[in-house]
Motif scaffolding. Structure first.
Motif, PDB file in Angstrom:
ATOM      1  N   ALA A  85       7.835  -0.135  -3.551  1.00 10.09           N
ATOM      2  CA  ALA A  85       6.271  -0.729  -4.209  1.00 10.09           C
ATOM      3  C   ALA A  85       5.364  -1.356  -3.358  1.00 10.09           C
ATOM      4  O   ALA A  85       4.142  -1.450  -3.405  1.00 10.09           O
ATOM      5  CB  ALA A  85       7.194  -2.070  -4.640  1.00 10.09           C
ATOM      6  N   LEU A  86       5.693  -1.220  -1.840  1.00 16.24           N
ATOM      7  CA  LEU A  86       5.212  -1.608  -0.473  1.00 16.24           C
ATOM      8  C   LEU A  86       4.316  -0.964  -0.041  1.00 16.24           C
ATOM      9  O   LEU A  86       3.428  -1.054  -0.076  1.00 16.24           O
ATOM     10  CB  LEU A  86       5.720  -2.425   0.863  1.00 16.24           C
ATOM     11  N   ALA A  87       5.208  -0.120   0.034  1.00 14.35           N
ATOM     12  CA  ALA A  87       4.487   1.516   0.155  1.00 14.35           C
ATOM     13  C   ALA A  87       2.893   1.555  -0.608  1.00 14.35           C
ATOM     14  O   ALA A  87       1.650   1.839  -0.493  1.00 14.35           O
ATOM     15  CB  ALA A  87       4.451   3.119   0.255  1.00 14.35           C
ATOM     16  N   TRP A  88       3.529   1.340  -2.119  1.00 14.02           N
ATOM     17  CA  TRP A  88       2.265   1.750  -3.134  1.00 14.02           C
ATOM     18  C   TRP A  88       1.028   0.744  -2.683  1.00 14.02           C
ATOM     19  O   TRP A  88      -0.202   1.202  -3.129  1.00 14.02           O
ATOM     20  CB  TRP A  88       2.851   1.545  -4.756  1.00 14.02           C
ATOM     21  N   SER A  89       1.756  -0.501  -2.531  1.00 18.90           N
ATOM     22  CA  SER A  89       0.957  -1.216  -2.155  1.00 18.90           C
ATOM     23  C   SER A  89      -0.537  -1.318  -1.168  1.00 18.90           C
ATOM     24  O   SER A  89      -1.478  -1.517  -1.591  1.00 18.90           O
ATOM     25  CB  SER A  89       1.571  -3.073  -2.137  1.00 18.90           C
ATOM     26  N   LYS A  90       0.031  -0.447  -0.368  1.00 20.19           N
ATOM     27  CA  LYS A  90      -0.569   0.061   1.132  1.00 20.19           C
ATOM     28  C   LYS A  90      -1.220   1.658   0.453  1.00 20.19           C
ATOM     29  O   LYS A  90      -2.380   2.003   1.338  1.00 20.19           O
ATOM     30  CB  LYS A  90       0.646  -0.605   1.856  1.00 20.19           C
ATOM     31  N   GLN A  91      -0.764   1.849  -0.122  1.00 22.71           N
ATOM     32  CA  GLN A  91      -1.783   3.591  -0.867  1.00 22.71           C
ATOM     33  C   GLN A  91      -0.811   4.247   0.605  1.00 22.71           C
ATOM     34  O   GLN A  91      -1.905   5.010   0.824  1.00 22.71           O
ATOM     35  CB  GLN A  91      -3.087   2.813  -1.339  1.00 22.71           C
ATOM     36  N   ARG A  92      -0.230   4.652   0.946  1.00 25.08           N
ATOM     37  CA  ARG A  92       0.789   4.818   1.623  1.00 25.08           C
ATOM     38  C   ARG A  92       2.197   5.383   2.122  1.00 25.08           C
ATOM     39  O   ARG A  92       2.734   5.098   1.032  1.00 25.08           O
ATOM     40  CB  ARG A  92       0.005   5.021   3.246  1.00 25.08           C
ATOM     41  N   ALA A 111      -2.693  12.266  -2.770  1.00 25.25           N
ATOM     42  CA  ALA A 111      -3.187  12.583  -1.567  1.00 25.25           C
ATOM     43  C   ALA A 111      -2.670  11.933   0.039  1.00 25.25           C
ATOM     44  O   ALA A 111      -2.236  12.371   0.794  1.00 25.25           O
ATOM     45  CB  ALA A 111      -4.619  12.778  -1.166  1.00 25.25           C
ATOM     46  N   ALA A 112      -2.982  10.353  -0.535  1.00 25.04           N
ATOM     47  CA  ALA A 112      -2.768   9.362   0.886  1.00 25.04           C
ATOM     48  C   ALA A 112      -1.143   9.890   1.137  1.00 25.04           C
ATOM     49  O   ALA A 112      -0.652   9.757   2.191  1.00 25.04           O
ATOM     50  CB  ALA A 112      -3.162   8.479   0.780  1.00 25.04           C
ATOM     51  N   VAL A 113      -0.018   9.782   0.144  1.00 22.74           N
ATOM     52  CA  VAL A 113       1.198   9.618   0.173  1.00 22.74           C
ATOM     53  C   VAL A 113       1.271  11.239   1.049  1.00 22.74           C
ATOM     54  O   VAL A 113       2.146  10.672   2.412  1.00 22.74           O
ATOM     55  CB  VAL A 113       1.977   9.038  -0.960  1.00 22.74           C
ATOM     56  N   ARG A 114       1.092  11.908   0.119  1.00 23.00           N
ATOM     57  CA  ARG A 114       0.893  12.988   0.957  1.00 23.00           C
ATOM     58  C   ARG A 114       0.562  13.752   2.726  1.00 23.00           C
ATOM     59  O   ARG A 114       1.196  14.330   2.728  1.00 23.00           O
ATOM     60  CB  ARG A 114       0.496  14.437   0.392  1.00 23.00           C
ATOM     61  N   ALA A 115      -0.168  13.447   3.014  1.00 29.86           N
ATOM     62  CA  ALA A 115      -0.636  12.828   4.009  1.00 29.86           C
ATOM     63  C   ALA A 115       0.445  12.317   5.180  1.00 29.86           C
ATOM     64  O   ALA A 115       0.784  12.908   6.039  1.00 29.86           O
ATOM     65  CB  ALA A 115      -1.845  12.444   4.135  1.00 29.86           C
ATOM     66  N   ASP A 116       0.456  11.471   4.550  1.00 30.64           N
ATOM     67  CA  ASP A 116       1.766  10.731   6.121  1.00 30.64           C
ATOM     68  C   ASP A 116       3.030  11.496   5.630  1.00 30.64           C
ATOM     69  O   ASP A 116       3.286  11.697   6.942  1.00 30.64           O
ATOM     70  CB  ASP A 116       1.826   9.257   4.719  1.00 30.64           C
ATOM     71  N   LEU A 117       2.858  11.815   4.202  1.00 32.25           N
ATOM     72  CA  LEU A 117       5.013  12.541   4.768  1.00 32.25           C
ATOM     73  C   LEU A 117       4.498  13.560   5.272  1.00 32.25           C
ATOM     74  O   LEU A 117       6.114  14.339   6.134  1.00 32.25           O
ATOM     75  CB  LEU A 117       5.216  13.070   3.336  1.00 32.25           C
TER      76      LEU A 117
END
Length: 250
Positions: free
Chosen positions: A168-175, A235-241
């Motif tokens: 949930a925190l990662a979603w709030s930060k979009q990452r 897109a942002a999360v996949r780039a991080d992962l």
């Protein structure tokens, strides 16, 4: 003994779970569930009697009651549900499915809001519908984020509640979640994390308020805005992962 507030929260979590389940839900059933969710949220808000900033806290509290109950699938289940796809192809399919789901919710929510706009005496009921859409879209996106971590093999430590809070925190930060960050599980439960979640939920709520409009304009706007936001998040999360774990070729 279960309190009335607990019963309302459990009902909300159950309805959101049905709306984000991987099984296909037709438009009529989705509208029915969103209508029930709107009523349950209205009752929950009335019990808390919160206004203004307090409403944001209430929204975050409701969502954190939902997050640990989201039906997040493990890697093998995801492969089974997506016809044996692996790697980036599986991630692509997850994003397509989630974007389709948030588009559908936005279209239904926008259409409901548009109907209320066309009937001024009922306009006061529109906010509960927008809150319902906001929570369902957030739940779909947090579920997507958690399942992308499964696809990329990035394991988040902690128990179910801690992992849900981290996502949930990662979603709030979009990452994505960085499991190597010191105290990542405990940080996710802190005051700053709750504030970030509240702020993201309120921004999402504000976006959905723009779907208030006559006739079908709300439905079109709601679907388009949700689809674009879900794709941007993915897109942002996949780039991080990818920076944490390189997938083998599909």
């Amino acid at each position: 003994m279960t309190s009335a507030a607990d019963e309302s929260n459990n009902e909300v979590a159950d309805l959101v779970g049905k709306l984000v389940a991987p099984e296909e839900t037709d438009g009529a059933e989705r509208r029915r569930l969103l209508g029930r969710l709107s009523g349950a949220l209205a009752r929950s808000a009335a019990k808390t009697r919160e206004r203004g900033v307090g409403r944001g806290r209430w929204l975050a509290d409701v969502f954190m009651n939902i997050a640990p109950r989201l039906p997040v699938r493990d890697y093998e289940t995801l492969r089974d549900h997506h016809y044996g796809l692996t790697g980036e192809q599986l991630a692509d399919d997850l994003v397509r499915t989630a974007a389709k789901a948030t588009t559908a919710v936005g279209a239904v929510g926008g259409a409901l809001a548009a109907a209320e706009f066309a009937a001024p005496p009922l306009l006061l009921s529109a906010p509960a519908q927008i809150v319902a859409e906001t929570l369902v879209v957030a739940a779909i996106e947090v579920k997507l984020l958690a399942e992308l971590h499964e696809v990329y093999g990035v394991k988040v430590p902690g128990n179910g509640t801690q992992r849900a809070a981290a996502f949930a925190l990662a979603w709030s930060k979009q990452r994505g979640v960085n499991p190597l960050a010191p105290g990542s599980a405990t940080i996710a439960l802190g005051t700053a994390a709750k504030t970030a979640l509240r702020n993201r939920l309120m921004r999402t709520l504000g976006r959905h308020l723009t779907t208030l409009g006559p006739f079908l304009t709300g439905a079109v706007a709601g679907g388009a805005l949700n689809r674009a936001a879900t794709r941007k998040l993915a897109a942002a999360v996949r780039a991080d992962l990818r920076r944490q774990r390189t997938l083998p070729p599909s």
